[in-house]
Every structure is written in structure tokens, then in C-alpha cells.
Design an enzyme around this catalytic site. Structure first.
Site, mmCIF file in Angstrom:
data_model
loop_
_atom_site.group_PDB
_atom_site.id
_atom_site.type_symbol
_atom_site.label_atom_id
_atom_site.label_comp_id
_atom_site.label_asym_id
_atom_site.label_seq_id
_atom_site.Cartn_x
_atom_site.Cartn_y
_atom_site.Cartn_z
ATOM 1 N N GLU A 14 0.872 -1.163 -0.007
ATOM 2 C CA GLU A 14 -0.087 0.059 -0.050
ATOM 3 C C GLU A 14 1.020 1.288 0.118
ATOM 4 O OE1 GLU A 14 -2.087 -3.036 2.413
ATOM 5 O OE2 GLU A 14 -0.106 -2.562 2.127
ATOM 6 N N CYS A 47 -0.309 1.415 7.149
ATOM 7 C CA CYS A 47 -0.884 1.589 5.673
ATOM 8 C C CYS A 47 -1.691 2.428 5.837
ATOM 9 C CB CYS A 47 -0.911 0.384 5.163
ATOM 10 S SG CYS A 47 0.657 -0.512 4.597
#
Length: 180
Positions: free
Chosen positions: A82, A113
């Protein structure tokens, strides 16, 4: 269990339980297509020797960033799929603001993330595999909760979960055989 609180613009994001999740109720027509791309990135990550996670960022129907999880290979604990996808999108767009963009992730984003997504102003996250389906070790024993007032929407697409669980199991077998 560790509890994190992140404050930004008077919005609070809590990690500890599941309050605030949307479970696939308001899915866009293209969500399955972009989530399949994220799962392909997870497969690419495994083939590269990384963790079985992949992500793509879509803005206005265009993939503007993608990432695989190879932090273990480049000695960077922040190089999750991510965060790599966010860096890629910001670099390509020449901006740090991803307002209106959707992040598609093979696995439910970890605390780091999610925080990176918030700082980048990602508007929505769609993921295939819930963290409960894999080892707690992959999440640093931190659960994810989003305050109901949070400006980012999380959608879990459980129909694609088994694909990711199979990939994680394959990766775990590869780790055992290689002695890691």
C-alpha cells in the site's frame, strides 16, 4: 495488544476493534476488476520473494500507482504494497494529495498503511482478505478500527478472500521450505 491513536484535522483513527467498517454494501462496478489487479500484484510480490500483498491506486478510472510488498528484500519495514503504491501514485501525479482516489489492496491494510492512506487523503480503501483470515503476526498484533467520523471508507470484498488466503498459504509453504 498495542493501541495506536492517530489524530489529524480533528479526526481520530483508533486501532483496537472493528467499529466503522463497510462490508461490501456500496461497491462500485469496477471494484472486482481493480481488486483482481491488486491480487495479481500480490502474486508478483511472491514471485519476487516478497510478502503476498499487492495494491493499486485508481483515480478517475485510471490506475495511477501500484505496489508489491518487498520490504524484507530491500531492508525497508515501511515498504508494504500500500505504501509503495501511494509513493508510486504521488510520484506519477506530482502531488501528495490523492483525494478522490481508491486504494485496492489484496489484504486488509495494517495500521501503518491506513495512516499513510489518511495522510495521502485516499478517499476509499477496498480490500479482499480480512486480517482475521491470516496470522496475527502479519499485523504486529494490532487490530484496526476506524472512528465512525473518519473521512476514509473501507470496503471488504469477501468474495475474493479465498484467492488471497490461498496465496498467503502458498507463500507460507515457500517460507518453510526455504528455512526463513
Amino acid at each position: 495488544m498495542a493501541i495506536f491513536t492517530i489524530a489529524r484535522r480533528t479526526k481520530f483513527f483508533y486501532y483496537g476493534n472493528k467499529r466503522g467498517f463497510v462490508n461490501g454494501n456500496d461497491m462500485d462496478d469496477n471494484d472486482s476488476k481493480y481488486l483482481a489487479l491488486a491480487i495479481e500484484k500480490a502474486e508478483e510480490s511472491v514471485l519476487a520473494g516478497g510478502f503476498p500483498a499487492g495494491a493499486v491506486i485508481v483515480s478517475d478510472g485510471v490506475v495511477v500507482g501500484s505496489g508489491i510488498s518487498v520490504g524484507n528484500l530491500i531492508d525497508d519495514p515501511t515498504a508494504h504494497s500500500e505504501t509503495v503504491a501511494i509513493r508510486d501514485a504521488c510520484s506519477k501525479l506530482g502531488a501528495s494529495d490523492l483525494t478522490g482516489a481508491t486504494l485496492y489492496a489484496s489484504l486488509q491494510p495494517c495500521a501503518m498503511c491506513l495512516a499513510a492512506s489518511v495522510w495521502a487523503n485516499v478517499s476509499r480503501i477496498v480490500y479482499a482478505c480480512a486480517k482475521e483470515k491470516v496470522s496475527d503476526d502479519y499485523y504486529g498484533r494490532v487490530s484496526l478500527v476506524v472512528d465512525p467520523d473518519v473521512a476514509i471508507r473501507l470496503d471488504h470484498v469477501s468474495e475474493m478472500e479465498s484467492d488471497v488466503v490461498s496465496l498467503v498459504e502458498k507463500w507460507e509453504e515457500m517460507q518453510e521450505t526455504s528455512g526463513r
